[in-house]
Design a protein around this motif. Structure first.
Motif, PDB file in Angstrom:
ATOM      1  N   ALA A  40      16.150 111.036  38.285  1.00  0.00           N
ATOM      2  CA  ALA A  40      17.489 111.054  38.878  1.00  0.00           C
ATOM      3  C   ALA A  40      17.634 109.970  39.936  1.00  0.00           C
ATOM      4  CB  ALA A  40      17.769 112.424  39.489  1.00  0.00           C
ATOM      5  N   ASP A  41      16.585 109.764  40.740  1.00  0.00           N
ATOM      6  CA  ASP A  41      16.626 108.683  41.732  1.00  0.00           C
ATOM      7  C   ASP A  41      16.737 107.323  41.054  1.00  0.00           C
ATOM      8  OD1 ASP A  41      16.550 110.203  44.055  1.00  0.00           O
ATOM      9  OD2 ASP A  41      14.367 110.288  44.107  1.00  0.00           O
ATOM     10  N   GLY A  42      16.004 107.140  39.954  1.00  0.00           N
ATOM     11  CA  GLY A  42      16.080 105.880  39.228  1.00  0.00           C
ATOM     12  C   GLY A  42      17.443 105.667  38.593  1.00  0.00           C
ATOM     13  N   LEU A  43      18.039 106.745  38.108  1.00  0.00           N
ATOM     14  CA  LEU A  43      19.357 106.652  37.495  1.00  0.00           C
ATOM     15  C   LEU A  43      20.426 106.340  38.531  1.00  0.00           C
ATOM     16  CD1 LEU A  43      21.082 107.043  34.914  1.00  0.00           C
ATOM     17  CD2 LEU A  43      21.270 109.463  35.527  1.00  0.00           C
ATOM     18  N   GLY A  44      20.253 106.877  39.745  1.00  0.00           N
ATOM     19  CA  GLY A  44      21.280 106.716  40.767  1.00  0.00           C
ATOM     20  C   GLY A  44      21.224 105.420  41.543  1.00  0.00           C
ATOM     21  N   VAL A  45      20.077 104.735  41.513  1.00  0.00           N
ATOM     22  CA  VAL A  45      19.947 103.529  42.321  1.00  0.00           C
ATOM     23  C   VAL A  45      20.730 102.371  41.695  1.00  0.00           C
ATOM     24  CG1 VAL A  45      17.910 102.598  41.132  1.00  0.00           C
ATOM     25  CG2 VAL A  45      18.262 102.125  43.564  1.00  0.00           C
ATOM     26  N   ARG A  46      21.218 101.489  42.545  1.00  0.00           N
ATOM     27  CA  ARG A  46      21.891 100.286  42.060  1.00  0.00           C
ATOM     28  C   ARG A  46      20.859  99.179  41.898  1.00  0.00           C
ATOM     29  NH1 ARG A  46      27.402  99.907  45.778  1.00  0.00           N
ATOM     30  NH2 ARG A  46      28.293 101.929  45.134  1.00  0.00           N
ATOM     31  N   GLY A  47      20.890  98.526  40.773  1.00  0.00           N
ATOM     32  CA  GLY A  47      19.938  97.453  40.546  1.00  0.00           C
ATOM     33  C   GLY A  47      19.566  97.350  39.082  1.00  0.00           C
ATOM     34  N   ASP A  48      18.628  96.443  38.796  1.00  0.00           N
ATOM     35  CA  ASP A  48      18.221  96.221  37.414  1.00  0.00           C
ATOM     36  C   ASP A  48      17.090  97.177  37.031  1.00  0.00           C
ATOM     37  OD1 ASP A  48      16.046  95.249  38.793  1.00  0.00           O
ATOM     38  OD2 ASP A  48      16.328  93.152  38.199  1.00  0.00           O
ATOM     39  N   GLU A 104      13.871  96.729  36.763  1.00  0.00           N
ATOM     40  CA  GLU A 104      12.694  96.688  37.635  1.00  0.00           C
ATOM     41  C   GLU A 104      12.930  97.474  38.916  1.00  0.00           C
ATOM     42  OE1 GLU A 104       9.825  95.655  36.713  1.00  0.00           O
ATOM     43  OE2 GLU A 104      10.648  95.005  34.785  1.00  0.00           O
ATOM     44  N   ARG A 105      14.148  97.390  39.440  1.00  0.00           N
ATOM     45  CA  ARG A 105      14.474  98.136  40.646  1.00  0.00           C
ATOM     46  C   ARG A 105      14.424  99.637  40.376  1.00  0.00           C
ATOM     47  NH1 ARG A 105      14.240  99.442  45.775  1.00  0.00           N
ATOM     48  NH2 ARG A 105      16.151 100.325  46.611  1.00  0.00           N
ATOM     49  N   ARG A 106      14.940 100.054  39.248  1.00  0.00           N
ATOM     50  CA  ARG A 106      14.918 101.484  38.899  1.00  0.00           C
ATOM     51  C   ARG A 106      13.483 101.986  38.761  1.00  0.00           C
ATOM     52  NH1 ARG A 106      20.034 103.223  37.298  1.00  0.00           N
ATOM     53  NH2 ARG A 106      21.492 101.547  36.775  1.00  0.00           N
ATOM     54  N   LEU A 107      12.652 101.216  38.091  1.00  0.00           N
ATOM     55  CA  LEU A 107      11.261 101.621  37.909  1.00  0.00           C
ATOM     56  C   LEU A 107      10.521 101.687  39.238  1.00  0.00           C
ATOM     57  CD1 LEU A 107      10.353  99.581  34.690  1.00  0.00           C
ATOM     58  CD2 LEU A 107      10.568 102.069  34.877  1.00  0.00           C
ATOM     59  N   ALA A 108      10.840 100.770  40.135  1.00  0.00           N
ATOM     60  CA  ALA A 108      10.194 100.777  41.447  1.00  0.00           C
ATOM     61  C   ALA A 108      10.589 102.011  42.243  1.00  0.00           C
ATOM     62  CB  ALA A 108      10.567  99.509  42.218  1.00  0.00           C
ATOM     63  N   VAL A 109      11.856 102.388  42.174  1.00  0.00           N
ATOM     64  CA  VAL A 109      12.317 103.588  42.878  1.00  0.00           C
ATOM     65  C   VAL A 109      11.672 104.832  42.295  1.00  0.00           C
ATOM     66  CG1 VAL A 109      14.336 105.057  43.272  1.00  0.00           C
ATOM     67  CG2 VAL A 109      14.497 102.595  43.656  1.00  0.00           C
ATOM     68  N   MET A 110      11.528 104.890  40.993  1.00  0.00           N
ATOM     69  CA  MET A 110      10.924 106.050  40.345  1.00  0.00           C
ATOM     70  C   MET A 110       9.452 106.188  40.705  1.00  0.00           C
ATOM     71  SD  MET A 110      12.799 105.694  36.635  1.00  0.00           S
ATOM     72  CE  MET A 110      11.846 106.969  35.816  1.00  0.00           C
ATOM     73  N   ARG A 111       8.798 105.090  40.965  1.00  0.00           N
ATOM     74  CA  ARG A 111       7.380 105.130  41.307  1.00  0.00           C
ATOM     75  C   ARG A 111       7.173 105.485  42.783  1.00  0.00           C
ATOM     76  NH1 ARG A 111       3.399 100.864  38.657  1.00  0.00           N
ATOM     77  NH2 ARG A 111       2.962 102.634  37.301  1.00  0.00           N
ATOM     78  N   ASP A 112       8.185 105.347  43.604  1.00  0.00           N
ATOM     79  CA  ASP A 112       8.084 105.668  45.023  1.00  0.00           C
ATOM     80  C   ASP A 112       7.814 107.163  45.183  1.00  0.00           C
ATOM     81  OD1 ASP A 112       8.393 106.039  47.756  1.00  0.00           O
ATOM     82  OD2 ASP A 112      10.117 104.700  47.902  1.00  0.00           O
ATOM     83  N   SER A 113       6.920 107.500  46.100  1.00  0.00           N
ATOM     84  CA  SER A 113       6.546 108.906  46.287  1.00  0.00           C
ATOM     85  C   SER A 113       7.634 109.733  46.965  1.00  0.00           C
ATOM     86  CB  SER A 113       5.262 109.009  47.104  1.00  0.00           C
ATOM     87  OG  SER A 113       5.439 108.406  48.381  1.00  0.00           O
ATOM     88  N   ALA A 114       8.563 109.086  47.642  1.00  0.00           N
ATOM     89  CA  ALA A 114       9.627 109.810  48.339  1.00  0.00           C
ATOM     90  C   ALA A 114      10.718 110.228  47.359  1.00  0.00           C
ATOM     91  CB  ALA A 114      10.220 108.935  49.437  1.00  0.00           C
ATOM     92  N   ILE A 115      11.287 111.407  47.577  1.00  0.00           N
ATOM     93  CA  ILE A 115      12.400 111.890  46.765  1.00  0.00           C
ATOM     94  C   ILE A 115      13.700 111.580  47.491  1.00  0.00           C
ATOM     95  CG2 ILE A 115      13.528 113.918  45.778  1.00  0.00           C
ATOM     96  CD1 ILE A 115      10.846 115.165  45.375  1.00  0.00           C
ATOM     97  N   GLY A 116      14.611 110.918  46.811  1.00  0.00           N
ATOM     98  CA  GLY A 116      15.886 110.533  47.400  1.00  0.00           C
ATOM     99  C   GLY A 116      16.961 111.589  47.206  1.00  0.00           C
ATOM    100  N   VAL A 117      18.174 111.210  47.580  1.00  0.00           N
ATOM    101  CA  VAL A 117      19.305 112.142  47.511  1.00  0.00           C
ATOM    102  C   VAL A 117      19.575 112.574  46.071  1.00  0.00           C
ATOM    103  CG1 VAL A 117      21.773 112.386  47.909  1.00  0.00           C
ATOM    104  CG2 VAL A 117      20.354 111.220  49.600  1.00  0.00           C
ATOM    105  N   PHE A 118      19.563 111.623  45.149  1.00  0.00           N
ATOM    106  CA  PHE A 118      19.841 111.970  43.759  1.00  0.00           C
ATOM    107  C   PHE A 118      18.771 112.911  43.197  1.00  0.00           C
ATOM    108  CE2 PHE A 118      22.322 108.062  44.187  1.00  0.00           C
ATOM    109  CZ  PHE A 118      23.523 108.450  43.591  1.00  0.00           C
ATOM    110  N   GLY A 119      17.543 112.689  43.602  1.00  0.00           N
ATOM    111  CA  GLY A 119      16.471 113.577  43.161  1.00  0.00           C
ATOM    112  C   GLY A 119      16.647 114.979  43.690  1.00  0.00           C
ATOM    113  N   MET A 120      17.004 115.100  44.961  1.00  0.00           N
ATOM    114  CA  MET A 120      17.233 116.417  45.550  1.00  0.00           C
ATOM    115  C   MET A 120      18.396 117.124  44.871  1.00  0.00           C
ATOM    116  SD  MET A 120      14.926 117.062  47.758  1.00  0.00           S
ATOM    117  CE  MET A 120      15.705 118.486  48.519  1.00  0.00           C
ATOM    118  N   LEU A 121      19.467 116.396  44.594  1.00  0.00           N
ATOM    119  CA  LEU A 121      20.617 116.998  43.923  1.00  0.00           C
ATOM    120  C   LEU A 121      20.249 117.469  42.513  1.00  0.00           C
ATOM    121  CD1 LEU A 121      23.480 114.564  45.008  1.00  0.00           C
ATOM    122  CD2 LEU A 121      23.137 116.940  45.742  1.00  0.00           C
TER     123      LEU A 121
END
Length: 275
Positions: A116-124, A126-143
């Motif tokens: 969900a974090d990868g889907l919600g982030v703006r970017g290409d 590579e940016r989505r994959l980088a966000v998905m690999r991050d250990s922190a859960i963002g707003v979209f992930g929590m939702l």
């Protein structure tokens, strides 16, 4: 099939990683039991002796994932039935969901949140994959986690104990079969990580699909079982399209998200049929 590409198979029980490439035992029964044990150790927190994994192969063990999923659903449904007379349907359903998530170590929910974090982030890509690999859960992930939990809770609470058990068995088995289809139909999005390393033997895919179908039909009956199977197939197809178009392929997170979303969708479909 972990919920996150941050954790390769070695992050589950250590024996699972070594067993993934183990040669097939000359004893077919021993190899089969090792494959089942490997599937159990990989998908759950149930302790499995390392000796039981020695002849296992992850590519074959994947065929037993739906059976393990049915067992997880049985455990959660049994907890709901056992605790409902004591606490009432709503609290008992909450306890059952804690069991459903806890027995896997939140494996698939982690994948849902990261996807969900990868889907919600703006970017290409590579940016989505980088966000998905991050250990922190963002707003979209929590939702996504909040929505998943609330929808499943409100879907299962009004159902009888027998219907909750049937729904969770069918959902547990079919969701793992859907993940196998997802893995087979999408290329790896990265060169490393679980998405790249997880492969499914063709025979294991056939066995897993057959197990998922059989579990759904036995648990929910022919008509509703067919509804559950069709729902799972739609979720699997949608997950493949999303992963290919958005990320260029599968990751451990997309596999985990497929399981979580398929569980929810199957329960929703069956609950609607029982209204």
């Amino acid at each position: 099939m972990t919920g996150s590409d941050r954790t390769a198979p070695a992050s589950r029980p250590p024996a699972a990683d070594g067993a993934a490439s183990a040669p097939r035992s000359s004893n077919p029964l021993r190899a089969t039991l090792s494959d089942i044990a490997l599937a159990l150790s990989f998908l759950t927190l149930v302790p499995v002796p390392a000796a039981a994994l020695s002849a296992g192969s992850m590519a074959r063990a994947a065929g037993w994932f739906p059976l393990v999923g049915a067992g997880i659903g049985t455990a959660a449904g049994g907890v709901r039935a056992a605790t409902a007379p004591l606490f009432g349907d709503a609290p008992a359903t909450v306890i059952a969901l804690i069991v459903l998530v806890g027995i896997t170590g939140a494996l698939h929910q982690d994948g849902l949140a990261d996807s969900a974090d990868g889907l919600g982030v703006r970017g290409d890509r590579e940016r989505r994959l980088a966000v998905m690999r991050d250990s922190a859960i963002g707003v979209f992930g929590m939702l996504a986690l909040l929505g998943w939990g609330l929808l499943l809770l409100t879907t299962l609470t009004p159902l009888s104990d027998a219907h909750v058990l049937a729904a969770l068995i069918a959902a547990g088995a079919l969701s793992r079969a859907a993940a196998l289809l997802h893995a087979k139909a999408t290329p790896p999005a990265r060169r490393d990580g679980l998405g790249a390393g997880f492969t499914v033997h063709p025979g294991a895919l056939a066995a897993g699909a057959a197990t998922g179908v059989a579990a759904a039909l036995l648990a929910a009956g022919p008509a509703r079982g067919a509804l559950a199977i069709a729902t799972a197939a739609l979720v699997a197809a949608a997950s493949v399209v999303w992963a290919r178009r958005t990320l260029g392929g599968r990751t451990g997170d997309t596999l985990g998200a497929t399981v979580a979303l398929c569980e929810l969708a199957v329960c929703l479909a069956l609950a609607a049929s029982w209204q």
